[in-house]
Design an enzyme around this catalytic site. Structure first.
Site, PDB file in Angstrom:
ATOM      1  N   ALA A  83       0.791  -1.211   0.279  1.00 44.35           N
ATOM      2  CA  ALA A  83       0.023   0.011  -0.065  1.00 44.35           C
ATOM      3  C   ALA A  83       0.756   1.229  -0.237  1.00 44.35           C
ATOM      4  O   ALA A  83       2.092   1.329   0.618  1.00 44.35           O
ATOM      5  CB  ALA A  83      -0.743   0.161   1.333  1.00 44.35           C
ATOM      6  N   HIS A  84       0.416   2.300  -0.608  1.00 44.90           N
ATOM      7  CA  HIS A  84       1.078   3.670  -0.583  1.00 44.90           C
ATOM      8  C   HIS A  84       2.285   3.576  -1.258  1.00 44.90           C
ATOM      9  O   HIS A  84       3.179   4.347  -0.662  1.00 44.90           O
ATOM     10  CB  HIS A  84       0.958   4.336   0.699  1.00 44.90           C
ATOM     11  CG  HIS A  84      -0.335   4.308   1.590  1.00 44.90           C
ATOM     12  ND1 HIS A  84      -1.420   5.027   0.949  1.00 44.90           N
ATOM     13  CD2 HIS A  84      -0.850   3.252   2.548  1.00 44.90           C
ATOM     14  CE1 HIS A  84      -2.516   4.650   1.876  1.00 44.90           C
ATOM     15  NE2 HIS A  84      -2.071   3.713   2.917  1.00 44.90           N
ATOM     16  N   ARG A  85       2.588   2.571  -2.257  1.00 44.67           N
ATOM     17  CA  ARG A  85       3.900   2.616  -2.872  1.00 44.67           C
ATOM     18  C   ARG A  85       4.943   2.314  -2.013  1.00 44.67           C
ATOM     19  O   ARG A  85       6.249   2.439  -2.290  1.00 44.67           O
ATOM     20  CB  ARG A  85       4.174   3.614  -3.724  1.00 44.67           C
ATOM     21  CG  ARG A  85       3.200   3.984  -4.700  1.00 44.67           C
ATOM     22  CD  ARG A  85       3.532   4.962  -5.944  1.00 44.67           C
ATOM     23  NE  ARG A  85       4.730   4.581  -6.719  1.00 44.67           N
ATOM     24  CZ  ARG A  85       4.544   3.690  -7.621  1.00 44.67           C
ATOM     25  NH1 ARG A  85       3.705   3.066  -7.743  1.00 44.67           N
ATOM     26  NH2 ARG A  85       5.701   3.379  -8.118  1.00 44.67           N
ATOM     27  N   LEU A  86       4.896   1.531  -0.974  1.00 46.93           N
ATOM     28  CA  LEU A  86       5.878   1.367   0.238  1.00 46.93           C
ATOM     29  C   LEU A  86       6.136  -0.245  -0.096  1.00 46.93           C
ATOM     30  O   LEU A  86       6.109  -1.058   0.855  1.00 46.93           O
ATOM     31  CB  LEU A  86       5.445   1.561   1.591  1.00 46.93           C
ATOM     32  CG  LEU A  86       4.789   2.979   1.914  1.00 46.93           C
ATOM     33  CD1 LEU A  86       4.206   2.956   3.411  1.00 46.93           C
ATOM     34  CD2 LEU A  86       5.997   3.786   1.865  1.00 46.93           C
TER      35      LEU A  86
END
Length: 192
Positions: A169-172
């Site tokens: 999620a969230h490009r993490l």
């Protein structure tokens, strides 16, 4: 978590085989010629083991020409439904004739005939020309087993780097990098 990237590859490929609707063994193959001009295309993984990852092709096409000039390649498996990808980089070699013969014998008859009929990557004036060549090859081998063409073989990418990328999620994202270290592997993480 495994510290063996080849075992982890097997797990991810098995999971992709259960979820991907088509060709979970499809991989992008990136090559570059002697001048550094890159090219990328999709091919199918047809075997893998500790020695590397194998695909097959016409040795008179652009892939083979690039690899003859620059024997390094990169592979990319992308499984969108699993939100995963694997990147593999390393030197490439041609498989042994016996290995190529054994794989060629497992192909469908029409795929075998197509390997004889196609001048892969060369200009084609019309589909009818190719279909006529295919019909001629089919007649030529009508009553015999189709042998492997002398211009058709396999290539093995011996992995020096294998990166496992998992979407988060969230490009993490999570990125695990395995680098060849003698007979083993060194593992590390990369920033997303």
């Amino acid at each position: 978590m495994t510290e063996d990237p080849l075992a982890l590859f097997d797990v991810w490929l098995a999971e992709a085989s259960e979820t991907e609707p088509n060709d979970p063994n499809a991989m992008a193959l990136a090559t570059a010629n002697a001048a550094g001009q890159p090219a990328v295309r999709m091919v199918l993984l047809k075997g893998h083991d500790a020695r590397g990852f194998v695909f097959y092709t016409n040795q008179q096409g652009r892939k083979a020409s690039d690899l003859a000039e620059n024997s390094q390649a990169a592979l990319l498996f992308h499984w969108k439904s699993l939100r995963r990808q694997i990147r593999i980089e390393g030197p490439v070699s041609i498989v042994a004739d016996a290995e190529a013969d054994a794989y060629f014998a497992t192909r469908s008859r029409d795929s075998q005939l197509g390997a004889w009929a196609s001048d892969q990557s060369r200009p084609l004036d019309s589909r009818a020309t190719f279909e006529a060549r295919f019909a001629a090859v089919k007649a030529r081998f009508a009553d015999v087993e189709v042998p492997r063409p002398p211009h058709w073989s396999g290539y093995r990418v011996a992995p020096q780097r294998i990166e496992f990328w998992q979407d988060r999620a969230h490009r993490l994202h999570e990125r695990r990098l395995f680098t060849r270290d003698g007979d083993g592997w060194t593992e590390g993480l990369l920033y997303p």
